[in-house]
Design an enzyme around this catalytic site. Structure first.
Site, PDB file in Angstrom:
ATOM      1  N   HIS A  67       0.835  -1.206   0.000  1.00 45.00           N
ATOM      2  CA  HIS A  67       0.000   0.000   0.000  1.00 45.00           C
ATOM      3  C   HIS A  67       0.865   1.249   0.000  1.00 45.00           C
ATOM      4  O   HIS A  67       1.926   1.262   0.615  1.00 45.00           O
ATOM      5  CB  HIS A  67      -0.871   0.046   1.267  1.00 45.00           C
ATOM      6  CG  HIS A  67      -1.939  -0.969   1.297  1.00 45.00           C
ATOM      7  ND1 HIS A  67      -3.176  -0.775   0.739  1.00 45.00           N
ATOM      8  CD2 HIS A  67      -1.951  -2.224   1.807  1.00 45.00           C
ATOM      9  CE1 HIS A  67      -3.910  -1.855   0.922  1.00 45.00           C
ATOM     10  NE2 HIS A  67      -3.188  -2.753   1.558  1.00 45.00           N
ATOM     11  N   PRO A  68       0.375   2.310  -0.647  1.00 40.98           N
ATOM     12  CA  PRO A  68       1.062   3.586  -0.495  1.00 40.98           C
ATOM     13  C   PRO A  68       0.728   4.147   0.891  1.00 40.98           C
ATOM     14  O   PRO A  68      -0.279   3.796   1.495  1.00 40.98           O
ATOM     15  CB  PRO A  68       0.449   4.447  -1.597  1.00 40.98           C
ATOM     16  CG  PRO A  68      -0.928   3.896  -1.766  1.00 40.98           C
ATOM     17  CD  PRO A  68      -0.799   2.413  -1.512  1.00 40.98           C
ATOM     18  N   GLU A  89      -9.612   5.200  -2.782  1.00 38.04           N
ATOM     19  CA  GLU A  89      -9.717   4.964  -1.340  1.00 38.04           C
ATOM     20  C   GLU A  89      -9.241   6.171  -0.533  1.00 38.04           C
ATOM     21  O   GLU A  89      -9.755   6.444   0.544  1.00 38.04           O
ATOM     22  CB  GLU A  89      -8.888   3.720  -0.956  1.00 38.04           C
ATOM     23  CG  GLU A  89      -9.477   2.426  -1.472  1.00 38.04           C
ATOM     24  CD  GLU A  89      -8.507   1.254  -1.460  1.00 38.04           C
ATOM     25  OE1 GLU A  89      -8.953   0.146  -1.791  1.00 38.04           O
ATOM     26  OE2 GLU A  89      -7.319   1.437  -1.158  1.00 38.04           O
ATOM     27  N   ILE A 121      -4.916   2.158   7.164  1.00 37.40           N
ATOM     28  CA  ILE A 121      -6.284   2.380   7.618  1.00 37.40           C
ATOM     29  C   ILE A 121      -7.210   2.245   6.421  1.00 37.40           C
ATOM     30  O   ILE A 121      -6.846   2.616   5.306  1.00 37.40           O
ATOM     31  CB  ILE A 121      -6.431   3.770   8.288  1.00 37.40           C
ATOM     32  CG1 ILE A 121      -7.793   3.911   8.965  1.00 37.40           C
ATOM     33  CG2 ILE A 121      -6.167   4.888   7.292  1.00 37.40           C
ATOM     34  CD1 ILE A 121      -7.872   5.077   9.932  1.00 37.40           C
ATOM     35  N   ALA A 123      -9.494   3.773   4.481  1.00 32.95           N
ATOM     36  CA  ALA A 123      -9.828   5.185   4.348  1.00 32.95           C
ATOM     37  C   ALA A 123     -11.139   5.429   3.601  1.00 32.95           C
ATOM     38  O   ALA A 123     -11.644   6.553   3.609  1.00 32.95           O
ATOM     39  CB  ALA A 123      -8.697   5.916   3.635  1.00 32.95           C
TER      40      ALA A 123
END
Length: 166
Positions: A67-68, A89, A121, A123
């Protein structure tokens, strides 16, 4: 066609690629492939949870690394096959006020320094302010608690992505 049906009917290689887009853990993908066919969305999501919960911390960290960082403004930071999902997201964070983005950047650095992985998280549907509040709250966790919280967030992201597969 529903995503579970696509996964059921896809060739193994195509199913692997689709599942990999949903979760970056190799062992999760292998576990999901072993459970095909799913037969329904409920079964697909149930299998995703069972497989995820059977993994260890190294598998979770492998998924997190896919994930970024929350608030990342460089689209190339996300893997090419998940870039559009990551953008959607995190859309609210991308549009946040500069002071919120700055606070998220600072919190992300603190989090990575403390825990050794990115702040993860789910988002989707969250305001930048609520994400920042959660980041600040989670910085108070100990390492054992936080890895569990982050793993739960990954499970939520994975479930949303499984439902959005096209």
């Amino acid at each position: 066609m529903e995503s579970w049906r696509r996964l059921d009917e896809a060739a193994a290689g195509d199913a692997r690629l689709s599942l990999r887009r949903c979760c970056g853990s190799s062992r999760w993908v292998d576990g999901m492939l072993a459970r095909r066919p799913f037969g329904s969305m409920v079964a697909l999501l149930g299998a995703a949870r069972v497989v995820w919960n059977a993994l260890d911390q190294n598998d979770w960290l492998e998924a997190f690394a896919d994930h970024p960082q929350i608030g990342e403004r460089d689209p190339a930071a996300a893997p090419a096959d998940t870039r559009e999902w990551s953008r959607r997201e995190q859309a609210a964070v991308a549009a946040a006020e500069p002071e919120i983005r700055h606070a998220l950047d600072k919190g992300n650095r603190e989090y990575a320094s403390k825990f050794g992985y990115i702040f993860l998280i789910c988002a989707t549907g969250r305001s930048p302010e609520s994400i920042l509040a959660d980041l600040r709250r989670r910085l108070q966790n100990d390492a054992a608690t936080e890895i569990q919280v982050a793993a739960e967030e990954q499970a939520r992201i994975t479930a949303l992505r499984l439902q959005a597969l096209t």
